[in-house]
Design a protein around this motif. Structure first.
Motif, PDB file in Angstrom:
ATOM      1  N   VAL A  11      85.511  13.448  44.148  1.00 44.07           N
ATOM      2  CA  VAL A  11      85.198  14.568  45.034  1.00 44.07           C
ATOM      3  C   VAL A  11      86.469  15.040  45.730  1.00 44.07           C
ATOM      4  O   VAL A  11      87.511  14.391  45.682  1.00 44.07           O
ATOM      5  CB  VAL A  11      84.150  14.177  46.105  1.00 44.07           C
ATOM      6  N   ARG A  12      86.344  16.182  46.386  1.00 44.32           N
ATOM      7  CA  ARG A  12      87.372  16.630  47.313  1.00 44.32           C
ATOM      8  C   ARG A  12      86.663  16.863  48.632  1.00 44.32           C
ATOM      9  O   ARG A  12      85.504  17.312  48.660  1.00 44.32           O
ATOM     10  CB  ARG A  12      88.125  17.858  46.814  1.00 44.32           C
ATOM     11  N   GLY A  24      92.959  20.349  55.592  1.00 47.48           N
ATOM     12  CA  GLY A  24      92.887  20.824  54.218  1.00 47.48           C
ATOM     13  C   GLY A  24      91.972  19.979  53.363  1.00 47.48           C
ATOM     14  O   GLY A  24      91.204  19.159  53.862  1.00 47.48           O
ATOM     15  N   TRP A  25      92.057  20.211  52.053  1.00 45.26           N
ATOM     16  CA  TRP A  25      91.222  19.520  51.075  1.00 45.26           C
ATOM     17  C   TRP A  25      91.992  18.340  50.495  1.00 45.26           C
ATOM     18  O   TRP A  25      93.166  18.465  50.161  1.00 45.26           O
ATOM     19  CB  TRP A  25      90.816  20.479  49.961  1.00 45.26           C
ATOM     20  N   PHE A  26      91.291  17.183  50.381  1.00 41.34           N
ATOM     21  CA  PHE A  26      91.890  15.958  49.869  1.00 41.34           C
ATOM     22  C   PHE A  26      90.973  15.361  48.809  1.00 41.34           C
ATOM     23  O   PHE A  26      89.753  15.394  48.941  1.00 41.34           O
ATOM     24  CB  PHE A  26      92.093  14.947  51.007  1.00 41.34           C
ATOM     25  N   ASN A  27      91.564  14.778  47.770  1.00 44.56           N
ATOM     26  CA  ASN A  27      90.804  14.178  46.673  1.00 44.56           C
ATOM     27  C   ASN A  27      90.526  12.706  46.932  1.00 44.56           C
ATOM     28  O   ASN A  27      91.334  12.010  47.545  1.00 44.56           O
ATOM     29  CB  ASN A  27      91.572  14.321  45.362  1.00 44.56           C
ATOM     30  N   LYS A  68      79.212  21.105  53.476  1.00 46.70           N
ATOM     31  CA  LYS A  68      80.218  22.130  53.172  1.00 46.70           C
ATOM     32  C   LYS A  68      81.604  21.529  53.021  1.00 46.70           C
ATOM     33  O   LYS A  68      82.507  22.177  52.508  1.00 46.70           O
ATOM     34  CB  LYS A  68      80.260  23.184  54.288  1.00 46.70           C
ATOM     35  N   HIS A  69      81.772  20.288  53.471  1.00 47.41           N
ATOM     36  CA  HIS A  69      83.089  19.659  53.457  1.00 47.41           C
ATOM     37  C   HIS A  69      83.272  18.653  52.333  1.00 47.41           C
ATOM     38  O   HIS A  69      84.223  17.872  52.348  1.00 47.41           O
ATOM     39  CB  HIS A  69      83.354  18.976  54.796  1.00 47.41           C
ATOM     40  N   ILE A  70      82.356  18.668  51.348  1.00 46.15           N
ATOM     41  CA  ILE A  70      82.500  17.766  50.204  1.00 46.15           C
ATOM     42  C   ILE A  70      82.049  18.476  48.944  1.00 46.15           C
ATOM     43  O   ILE A  70      81.040  19.205  48.956  1.00 46.15           O
ATOM     44  CB  ILE A  70      81.716  16.448  50.425  1.00 46.15           C
ATOM     45  N   ALA A  71      82.819  18.314  47.876  1.00 43.85           N
ATOM     46  CA  ALA A  71      82.476  18.955  46.604  1.00 43.85           C
ATOM     47  C   ALA A  71      82.927  18.055  45.464  1.00 43.85           C
ATOM     48  O   ALA A  71      83.988  17.420  45.533  1.00 43.85           O
ATOM     49  CB  ALA A  71      83.156  20.309  46.495  1.00 43.85           C
TER      50      ALA A  71
END
Length: 74
Positions: A11-12, A24-27, A68-71
């Motif tokens: 996920v990010r 920001g976005w982190f993996n 909304k904060h995980i994909a």
């Protein structure tokens, strides 16, 4: 509807500058899922890198509640 997030999924996640020095976005990878309500879970994500909290200290294990904060990533 998107596939449900499961243990072991890549996920990010989004980290907000209100709590984290790096916004920001982190993996990472989902390592634990704790129920919160009937429709929401806490997702525990082990990040690929350490992040620095505003209160000090660093970690690579972060919990995410806001969907909304995980994909999922591919």
């Amino acid at each position: 509807m998107a596939d449900a997030i499961q243990l072991g999924d890549r996920v990010r996640i989004y980290l907000d500058s209100a709590f984290w020095k790096s916004e920001g976005w982190f993996n990472g990878i989902v390592v634990r899922i704790d129920p919160y309500t009937k429709h929401r879970n806490f997702y525990w994500v082990e990040l690929n890198m350490n992040v620095q909290a505003k209160q000090g200290g660093s970690t690579n294990l972060v919990s995410v509640l806001n969907p909304k904060h995980i994909a999922k990533t591919e």
